[in-house]
Design a protein around this motif. Sequence first.
Motif, PDB file in Angstrom:
ATOM      1  N   HIS A 186      32.503  43.679  33.187  1.00  0.00           N
ATOM      2  CA  HIS A 186      33.879  43.656  33.685  1.00  0.00           C
ATOM      3  C   HIS A 186      33.943  44.395  35.011  1.00  0.00           C
ATOM      4  CE1 HIS A 186      36.525  42.574  30.050  1.00  0.00           C
ATOM      5  NE2 HIS A 186      35.293  42.232  29.757  1.00  0.00           N
ATOM      6  N   ALA A 187      34.908  44.027  35.830  1.00  0.00           N
ATOM      7  CA  ALA A 187      35.170  44.729  37.087  1.00  0.00           C
ATOM      8  C   ALA A 187      36.573  45.303  37.021  1.00  0.00           C
ATOM      9  CB  ALA A 187      35.057  43.779  38.270  1.00  0.00           C
ATOM     10  N   LEU A 188      36.715  46.488  37.555  1.00  0.00           N
ATOM     11  CA  LEU A 188      38.023  47.110  37.668  1.00  0.00           C
ATOM     12  C   LEU A 188      38.528  46.809  39.078  1.00  0.00           C
ATOM     13  CD1 LEU A 188      39.806  48.815  35.832  1.00  0.00           C
ATOM     14  CD2 LEU A 188      38.833  50.843  36.898  1.00  0.00           C
ATOM     15  N   VAL A 189      39.588  46.018  39.155  1.00  0.00           N
ATOM     16  CA  VAL A 189      40.139  45.580  40.440  1.00  0.00           C
ATOM     17  C   VAL A 189      41.617  45.949  40.461  1.00  0.00           C
ATOM     18  CG1 VAL A 189      40.536  43.613  41.975  1.00  0.00           C
ATOM     19  CG2 VAL A 189      38.510  43.654  40.520  1.00  0.00           C
ATOM     20  N   GLY A 190      41.982  46.894  41.314  1.00  0.00           N
ATOM     21  CA  GLY A 190      43.379  47.334  41.386  1.00  0.00           C
ATOM     22  C   GLY A 190      43.872  47.896  40.067  1.00  0.00           C
TER      23      GLY A 190
END
Length: 134
Positions: free
Chosen positions: A90-94
Amino acid sequence: YGIAFMSKDPPSMMLWFPLIHVAVGVGLSYHTLALFLNRETLIIANGALTCTVGPVPWLGSGCDLPTRDIQQLYVVEKRGNKGALSYRLHALVGGIARPITTGFAKLEVVRYLEQAIEDELRIVDRAVQGEVGS
């Protein structure tokens, strides 16, 4: 089917029962083909992280994230119906979690992807709530 369609009553079980079986058969066949044929590709180029799944289209897969917006990458564990585990990147974006991969059986593979992408994007690894091992 002829009798069911000629009837003045609404469609009966005689019509729906075989159609439901056909739909389940088509869905299972599609899922099996996707499991055997699909491959995930992650590409970092031109300021974006692009994730694709193919050649069989899969709903909800793929991503196209600007690399400058990615705050952190982390691994999430997912337990299947019968207790089988898979791991997703997963990526944490904003501040919002975005899935990058659809799932891998081996934690080591996803950890390697996380580290390699973070190294490439110069992201310092830090713990995220919900991450495997935190």
